[in-house]
Write a protein that holds these residues in place. Structure first.
Motif, short mmCIF file in Angstrom:
data_model
loop_
_atom_site.label_atom_id
_atom_site.label_comp_id
_atom_site.label_asym_id
_atom_site.label_seq_id
_atom_site.Cartn_x
_atom_site.Cartn_y
_atom_site.Cartn_z
N UNK A 198 3.94 34.84 93.39
CA UNK A 198 3.61 33.42 93.39
C UNK A 198 3.97 32.77 94.72
N UNK A 199 4.71 33.50 95.56
CA UNK A 199 5.13 32.95 96.85
C UNK A 199 5.31 34.08 97.86
N UNK A 200 6.55 34.46 98.17
CA UNK A 200 6.79 35.52 99.15
C UNK A 200 6.51 36.90 98.56
N UNK A 201 6.06 37.80 99.41
CA UNK A 201 5.92 39.20 99.01
C UNK A 201 7.28 39.88 99.10
N UNK A 202 7.42 41.03 98.46
CA UNK A 202 8.70 41.74 98.47
C UNK A 202 9.11 42.13 99.89
N UNK A 203 8.16 42.64 100.66
CA UNK A 203 8.47 43.03 102.03
C UNK A 203 8.86 41.84 102.88
N UNK A 204 8.25 40.70 102.61
CA UNK A 204 8.58 39.47 103.33
C UNK A 204 10.01 39.05 103.01
N UNK A 205 10.42 39.23 101.75
CA UNK A 205 11.79 38.91 101.35
C UNK A 205 12.79 39.81 102.08
N UNK A 206 12.45 41.09 102.19
CA UNK A 206 13.30 42.01 102.96
C UNK A 206 13.41 41.55 104.41
N UNK A 207 12.28 41.21 105.01
CA UNK A 207 12.25 40.81 106.42
C UNK A 207 13.08 39.55 106.67
N UNK A 208 12.87 38.53 105.83
CA UNK A 208 13.54 37.25 106.04
C UNK A 208 15.05 37.35 105.82
N UNK A 209 15.46 38.09 104.79
CA UNK A 209 16.89 38.20 104.53
C UNK A 209 17.58 39.09 105.57
N UNK A 210 16.85 40.06 106.10
CA UNK A 210 17.43 40.91 107.16
C UNK A 210 17.73 40.07 108.39
N UNK A 211 16.81 39.19 108.75
CA UNK A 211 17.05 38.31 109.90
C UNK A 211 18.19 37.34 109.61
N UNK A 212 18.25 36.85 108.39
CA UNK A 212 19.29 35.91 108.00
C UNK A 212 20.68 36.53 108.13
N UNK A 213 20.79 37.81 107.80
CA UNK A 213 22.08 38.50 107.86
C UNK A 213 22.40 39.05 109.25
N UNK A 214 21.49 38.83 110.19
CA UNK A 214 21.75 39.26 111.56
C UNK A 214 21.32 40.67 111.87
N UNK A 215 20.44 41.23 111.04
CA UNK A 215 19.96 42.59 111.28
C UNK A 215 18.71 42.63 112.16
N UNK A 216 18.32 41.48 112.68
CA UNK A 216 17.18 41.42 113.58
C UNK A 216 15.87 41.64 112.85
N UNK A 217 14.94 42.30 113.54
CA UNK A 217 13.61 42.51 112.96
C UNK A 217 13.46 43.82 112.22
N UNK A 218 14.58 44.41 111.81
CA UNK A 218 14.52 45.71 111.13
C UNK A 218 13.96 45.66 109.73
N UNK A 219 13.94 44.47 109.12
CA UNK A 219 13.35 44.30 107.80
C UNK A 219 13.96 45.20 106.74
N UNK A 220 13.07 45.76 105.91
CA UNK A 220 13.51 46.59 104.80
C UNK A 220 14.31 47.80 105.23
N UNK A 221 13.95 48.37 106.38
CA UNK A 221 14.69 49.53 106.87
C UNK A 221 16.12 49.19 107.20
#
Length: 226
Positions: free
Chosen positions: A48-71
């Protein structure tokens, strides 16, 4: 384009038992489809909003993991474990108990943001949150897909898209499907390979025609009838 991801699994292993339920999960899509055969798809639900991969990407950046996303989330999660997860790091499982086959991940991102804002920004705390992010997303994806398979009497479950490369998601599906459904997940190297999925689509829909006869349809649906 995501219709092609669905067909990747059917080509990779021809022993798909139909009807099958297919989860397409990536940075742009989180969708469930019923496959009556390789050519016939019915949409069952989606984000209904964000995709699962998008959630991985956004939270990774939020935690300071850069653009690594799900990986990056997966790597951080593997460095910690369930014993190291404080209660304050436990995150919601959006729409998990909702009877629909839809998904929602924007609220999860907000929960992570609030949690991180109240937590000391240490590597240990970031890894604990990464573990819980991965658990929350994979719990929802797996539970909803199994629910769809039971509801529609599926013989197989197909998982594809970039998020299908996540090892925790693959493990959960393996355990959940054992003795109930035949599981099909492409090799990790194919999870983000668009060329392979396009070729898979062509394999099943091999109807050559002159290019001048092709009519563009901007409203074309992913649902394909016989």
């Amino acid at each position: 384009m995501y219709a092609n991801f669905i067909r990747d699994n059917a080509v990779a292993d021809p022993e798909v038992i139909f009807p099958a339920v297919s989860l397409v999960t990536s940075g742009g899509h989180t969708e469930l489809y019923l496959m009556k055969n390789p050519q016939t798809l019915t949409w069952l639900g989606g984000t209904l909003d964000d995709a699962a991969g998008e959630a991985f990407d956004k939270t990774a950046r939020l935690l300071g993991f850069g653009g690594g996303g799900g990986g990056a989330i997966q790597a951080a999660a593997q460095r910690t474990g369930t014993r190291n997860i404080p209660k304050r790091a436990v995150l919601p499982r959006p729409l998990l108990r909702d009877d629909s086959l839809n998904f929602s991940f924007s609220g999860l991102k907000t929960a992570v943001m609030k949690n991180w804002g109240k937590t000391r920004h240490t590597e240990k705390n970031a890894e604990a949150l990464a573990y819980e992010i991965q658990e929350a997303i994979t719990d929802v994806l797996c539970t909803k897909t199994i629910r769809a398979a039971l509801r529609y009497g599926a013989g197989s479950i197909l998982v594809s898209g970039g998020v299908a490369a996540n090892s925790r998601l693959r493990d959960k599906f393996t355990k959940a499907c054992r003795g109930h459904f035949r599981l099909h997940v492409p090799p990790v190297r194919y999870c983000t390979d668009n060329a392979v999925t396009i070729a898979a689509c062509a394999y099943f829909r091999n109807h050559p025609q002159p290019w001048k006869s092709v009519v563009a349809r901007p409203d074309l649906s992913v649902e394909i009838a016989d």
